[in-house]
Design a protein around this motif. Structure first.
Motif, PDB file in Angstrom:
ATOM      1  N   ARG A   1      -6.148   7.022  -4.476  1.00  0.00           N
ATOM      2  CA  ARG A   1      -7.171   6.398  -5.317  1.00  0.00           C
ATOM      3  C   ARG A   1      -8.399   6.010  -4.506  1.00  0.00           C
ATOM      4  O   ARG A   1      -9.538   6.134  -4.980  1.00  0.00           O
ATOM      5  CB  ARG A   1      -6.590   5.161  -6.006  1.00  0.00           C
ATOM      6  N   ALA A   2      -8.206   5.589  -3.271  1.00  0.00           N
ATOM      7  CA  ALA A   2      -9.323   5.111  -2.444  1.00  0.00           C
ATOM      8  C   ALA A   2     -10.284   6.228  -2.074  1.00  0.00           C
ATOM      9  O   ALA A   2     -11.485   5.985  -1.892  1.00  0.00           O
ATOM     10  CB  ALA A   2      -8.783   4.443  -1.179  1.00  0.00           C
TER      11      ALA A   2
ATOM     12  N   GLN B   1       0.847  -1.185   0.000  1.00  0.00           N
ATOM     13  CA  GLN B   1       0.000   0.000   0.000  1.00  0.00           C
ATOM     14  C   GLN B   1       0.885   1.238   0.000  1.00  0.00           C
ATOM     15  O   GLN B   1       1.733   1.412   0.873  1.00  0.00           O
ATOM     16  CB  GLN B   1      -0.911  -0.001   1.228  1.00  0.00           C
ATOM     17  N   THR B   2       0.696   2.088  -0.984  1.00  0.00           N
ATOM     18  CA  THR B   2       1.499   3.295  -1.136  1.00  0.00           C
ATOM     19  C   THR B   2       0.586   4.516  -1.134  1.00  0.00           C
ATOM     20  O   THR B   2      -0.634   4.401  -0.967  1.00  0.00           O
ATOM     21  CB  THR B   2       2.303   3.253  -2.443  1.00  0.00           C
TER      22      THR B   2
ATOM     23  N   GLY C   1      -6.935  12.004  10.522  1.00  0.00           N
ATOM     24  CA  GLY C   1      -6.801  11.044  11.614  1.00  0.00           C
ATOM     25  C   GLY C   1      -5.604  10.127  11.482  1.00  0.00           C
ATOM     26  O   GLY C   1      -5.176   9.532  12.476  1.00  0.00           O
ATOM     27  N   ALA C   2      -5.035  10.008  10.278  1.00  0.00           N
ATOM     28  CA  ALA C   2      -3.945   9.059  10.061  1.00  0.00           C
ATOM     29  C   ALA C   2      -2.622   9.539  10.637  1.00  0.00           C
ATOM     30  O   ALA C   2      -1.745   8.722  10.947  1.00  0.00           O
ATOM     31  CB  ALA C   2      -3.789   8.766   8.570  1.00  0.00           C
ATOM     32  N   ASP C   3      -2.446  10.856  10.762  1.00  0.00           N
ATOM     33  CA  ASP C   3      -1.180  11.363  11.298  1.00  0.00           C
ATOM     34  C   ASP C   3      -1.350  11.990  12.683  1.00  0.00           C
ATOM     35  O   ASP C   3      -0.505  12.766  13.126  1.00  0.00           O
ATOM     36  CB  ASP C   3      -0.520  12.345  10.330  1.00  0.00           C
ATOM     37  N   ASP C   4      -2.411  11.614  13.363  1.00  0.00           N
ATOM     38  CA  ASP C   4      -2.642  12.178  14.700  1.00  0.00           C
ATOM     39  C   ASP C   4      -1.569  11.781  15.709  1.00  0.00           C
ATOM     40  O   ASP C   4      -1.343  12.491  16.692  1.00  0.00           O
ATOM     41  CB  ASP C   4      -4.015  11.749  15.233  1.00  0.00           C
TER      42      ASP C   4
ATOM     43  N   ARG D   1      -3.535   5.498   6.801  1.00  0.00           N
ATOM     44  CA  ARG D   1      -3.035   4.586   7.841  1.00  0.00           C
ATOM     45  C   ARG D   1      -2.535   3.271   7.244  1.00  0.00           C
ATOM     46  O   ARG D   1      -1.553   2.697   7.712  1.00  0.00           O
ATOM     47  CB  ARG D   1      -4.147   4.263   8.847  1.00  0.00           C
ATOM     48  N   LYS D   2      -3.220   2.781   6.236  1.00  0.00           N
ATOM     49  CA  LYS D   2      -2.875   1.488   5.639  1.00  0.00           C
ATOM     50  C   LYS D   2      -1.605   1.561   4.799  1.00  0.00           C
ATOM     51  O   LYS D   2      -1.062   0.515   4.410  1.00  0.00           O
ATOM     52  CB  LYS D   2      -4.032   0.979   4.778  1.00  0.00           C
TER      53      LYS D   2
END
Length: 265
Positions: free
Chosen positions: A65-66, A58-59, A120-123, A73-74
């Motif tokens: 794209r998602a 996962q990059t 939320g991914a870099d909290d 996070r993924k």
């Protein structure tokens, strides 16, 4: 939320990735938790951090794209360095397929996909460094839309300085179109400076006149040790030779400036 910093120039080959990586490293050595998001399909930082692509990896491409809240996070991976501070640097890698996202530029709201993915991914991080491609097109706009501040990197050379000026002009004129009107350019970093060359000294004087207080000290010197580190994918703590100390010191001083001059989030 981490403080998000886009590092860029509209011209390639100015040492942007080298500065972004070494700044991230210097901050991590100070105990800062750094998320490094490579938004450049060349993937140079990914290789230099010792991260290898594998099937199903996962990059940043998959995250953009998602188009999903928090999906970055993924795509967060540990780096491959073995220094004691390396666990404070995490990487969202890039691969060639990231260029496929450029074709989405005309889709309404597509420039906000990285904003959504980072939510939320870099909290759990203190700093998020977004390493942009050498352009002001869609991929860079993804990073700028997600950032609190931007830093331009330039050599003491006319075309590089012009590229940095275009960064300032673009952000001043287009931040509203990125739905990020609070975005500010907080610094310009001059790198690969050779003080023995009169042309470099002259161009540095021009840069100071153009950018004024935005131009940060220190100026990063042109040292062969930096090229060796980049080629080998090595941390700056592995630098050897008589200039190794100067190389480390330049980025420790730059980290000082970063902490003093950056926006407070």
């Amino acid at each position: 939320m981490a403080r998000r910093t886009a590092i860029l120039n509209n011209k390639g080959g100015v040492g942007k990735t080298a500065v972004a990586m070494r700044l991230a490293e210097a901050l991590a050595r100070r105990g800062r938790r750094v998320l490094y998001v490579e938004v450049d399909a060349q993937g140079n930082a990914t290789r230099r951090f010792g991260v290898r692509w594998f099937e199903g990896m996962q990059t940043v491409n998959e995250a953009v794209r998602a188009d999903t809240v928090g999906i970055v996070r993924k795509s967060i991976h540990p780096i491959g360095w073995r220094e004691e501070y390396a666990d404070r640097i995490s990487l969202v890698p890039a691969w060639l397929e990231l260029d496929d996202r450029i074709m989405e530029a005309g889709i309404p709201g597509s420039h906000l996909r990285l904003v959504k993915g980072l939510q939320g991914a870099d909290d759990d991080f203190d700093e998020t460094i977004l390493d942009c491609p050498p352009s002001l097109s869609h991929l860079t706009q993804l990073a700028l839309a997600a950032s609190h501040q931007a830093i331009a990197v330039t050599e003491a050379e006319q075309d590089s300085i012009r590229g940095a000026r275009r960064v300032l002009e673009f952000i001043a004129q287009k931040s509203y179109a990125l739905h990020n009107e609070d975005l500010k350019v907080t610094g310009v970093i001059v790198t690969r400076m050779d003080t023995t060359r009169s042309v470099d000294r002259s161009q540095l004087t021009s840069a100071r006149e153009i950018f004024g207080d935005l131009l940060w000290d220190p100026v990063i010197p042109r040292l062969n040790v930096f090229k060796e580190l980049d080629t080998n994918g090595s941390p700056i703590t592995r630098a050897t030779g008589e200039k190794a100390g100067a190389a480390r010191a330049s980025f420790e001083l730059l980290a000082d400036t970063f902490e003093k001059r950056s926006l407070t989030v």
